[in-house]
Scaffold this active site. Structure first.
Site, mmCIF file in Angstrom:
data_model
loop_
_atom_site.group_PDB
_atom_site.id
_atom_site.type_symbol
_atom_site.label_atom_id
_atom_site.label_comp_id
_atom_site.label_asym_id
_atom_site.label_seq_id
_atom_site.Cartn_x
_atom_site.Cartn_y
_atom_site.Cartn_z
ATOM 1 N N MET A 175 29.738 -26.198 9.431
ATOM 2 C CA MET A 175 28.318 -26.125 10.218
ATOM 3 C C MET A 175 28.029 -27.072 10.873
ATOM 4 S SD MET A 175 26.228 -25.787 6.522
ATOM 5 C CE MET A 175 26.439 -27.843 5.879
ATOM 6 N N HIS A 185 36.655 -32.531 11.080
ATOM 7 C CA HIS A 185 37.210 -30.611 11.009
ATOM 8 C C HIS A 185 37.596 -30.806 11.520
ATOM 9 C CE1 HIS A 185 31.818 -31.545 10.578
ATOM 10 N NE2 HIS A 185 32.301 -30.395 9.666
ATOM 11 N N GLY A 202 38.178 -29.556 3.602
ATOM 12 C CA GLY A 202 38.825 -30.528 3.493
ATOM 13 C C GLY A 202 38.368 -30.940 2.200
HETATM 14 P P1 AMP Z 1 31.289 -28.965 6.479
HETATM 15 O O1 AMP Z 1 31.003 -28.752 8.349
HETATM 16 O O2 AMP Z 1 29.872 -30.249 6.634
HETATM 17 O O3 AMP Z 1 30.517 -27.998 5.512
HETATM 18 O O4 AMP Z 1 32.674 -29.213 6.983
HETATM 19 C C1 AMP Z 1 33.267 -28.505 7.125
HETATM 20 C C2 AMP Z 1 34.468 -28.293 7.211
HETATM 21 O O5 AMP Z 1 35.600 -29.686 7.304
HETATM 22 C C3 AMP Z 1 34.397 -28.863 5.251
HETATM 23 O O6 AMP Z 1 35.505 -27.909 4.330
HETATM 24 C C4 AMP Z 1 34.493 -30.572 4.694
HETATM 25 O O7 AMP Z 1 35.161 -30.454 3.497
HETATM 26 C C5 AMP Z 1 35.559 -30.720 6.012
HETATM 27 N N1 AMP Z 1 35.510 -32.230 6.063
HETATM 28 C C6 AMP Z 1 33.702 -32.437 6.219
HETATM 29 N N2 AMP Z 1 34.502 -34.295 6.145
HETATM 30 C C7 AMP Z 1 35.674 -34.572 6.568
HETATM 31 C C8 AMP Z 1 36.509 -35.252 6.160
HETATM 32 N N3 AMP Z 1 35.940 -36.531 6.638
HETATM 33 N N4 AMP Z 1 37.578 -35.369 6.627
HETATM 34 C C9 AMP Z 1 38.341 -34.088 5.874
HETATM 35 N N5 AMP Z 1 37.558 -32.484 5.917
HETATM 36 C C10 AMP Z 1 36.404 -33.053 6.130
#
Ligand code: AMP
Length: 283
Positions: A30, A37, A148
């Site tokens: 997102m 990310h 993640g």
């Molecule tokens: P989001 O943009 O929050 O939807 O996250 C996108 C992807 O990044 C998802 O698969 C999350 O689980 C992963 N993600 C977010 N924060 C972390 C983190 N601290 N470590 C690893 N992966 C992450």
């Protein structure tokens, strides 16, 4: 690095790459990128010929009182960071491109979406996630997709979705990336002021304390959860949930026997934060 905004453009780019025999890796995000990310993009880069990062703040996974409008957005910065980490394409469709007028289909994964974040953010949260991920998989047709472990329940939901609907995508869970003081990286950490930022380290410290309890042989759920809760209480943080569950199907566990998922969510300052740890009892 290319930015693609339409489903047709995305399909054409992937078809072109596939014609040359390329494998395709997808990293759904997102935006508001951080090193968490970027670790997914780097992993995808290492394992695929073409790396697509989707950038879409998915309205259907936000509840009515959640932060959809306030969610941090900076596409130019995200595109630059994604490119440096190894993405070939940033797929950034509009809301109308993803949900055109008359859109009326929802993907619902039963059984593991009603607990933890599903119970606290509302049942429709994971419907929004499952639906948009299904759509992204249809649009990009990746060989592998990277998620993640920070969102442990989301990984389980997507693994179940892919299995149940026979989607030909390999799901690759990736480790949680943390700040030097242990706070799990999150796009929502920008909501934290200095005091809340200090308080927020309690989540990881609570998970550490639970891990230490298990290492000392205190493996029953009250002891494990109590160790974590004491740390949260010491920092003035009240958990929205703090639960010990099976990492396979999220059923409640009454002790750590083999692997167990300890998952926590808490409101800290203006942010709602989540974190988790897989705990393993020595055999
Ligand atoms: P989001 O943009 O929050 O939807 O996250 C996108 C992807 O990044 C998802 O698969 C999350 O689980 C992963 N993600 C977010 N924060 C972390 C983190 N601290 N470590 C690893 N992966 C992450």
């Amino acid at each position: 690095m290319r930015i693609v905004r339409t489903v047709a453009g995305m399909r054409a780019a992937v078809a072109d790459a596939r014609a040359k025999g390329a494998s395709v890796g997808l990293v759904p995000t997102m935006g508001a990128l951080h090193d968490g990310h970027l670790s997914l993009i780097r992993r995808a880069r290492a394992e695929n010929d073409l790396v697509v990062m989707s950038l879409f703040v998915n309205p259907t996974q936000f509840g009515p009182s959640e932060d959809l409008d306030a969610y941090p957005r900076d596409e130019a910065r995200d595109v630059e960071l994604a490119g440096h980490a190894g993405a070939d394409i940033v797929f950034a469709p509009s809301v109308d491109e993803v949900y055109p007028r008359g859109f009326s289909t929802t993907v619902h994964v039963a059984g593991i979406t009603e607990v933890l974040d599903g119970a606290h953010r509302g049942a429709s949260h994971f419907d929004g996630v499952a639906t948009v991920v299904t759509k992204l998989f249809q649009m990009v047709a990746p060989d592998a997709a990277y998620f993640g472990q920070k969102d442990a329940q989301q990984v389980l939901v997507i693994q179940r979705l892919v299995r149940d609907l026979d989607m030909p995508v390999r799901i690759v869970p990736c480790p949680i990336v943390r700040e030097p003081d242990g706070l799990a990286m999150s796009s929502r950490n920008v909501y934290l002021d200095a005091a809340a930022r200090a308080q927020a380290t309690a989540l990881n410290r609570a998970l550490d304390a639970a891990e230490a309890a298990v290492a000392q042989g205190r493996t029953d759920a009250p002891a494990v959860i109590g160790a974590a809760r004491d740390v949260l209480a010491g920092a003035g943080v009240e958990a929205e949930y703090l639960e010990l569950r099976s990492p396979d199907d999220l059923r409640t566990l009454d002790r750590v026997d083999g692997a167990a998922l300890l998952a926590v969510a808490a409101r800290v300052g203006r942010a709602r934060l989540i974190d988790n740890r897989i705990l393993e009892a020595a055999p």
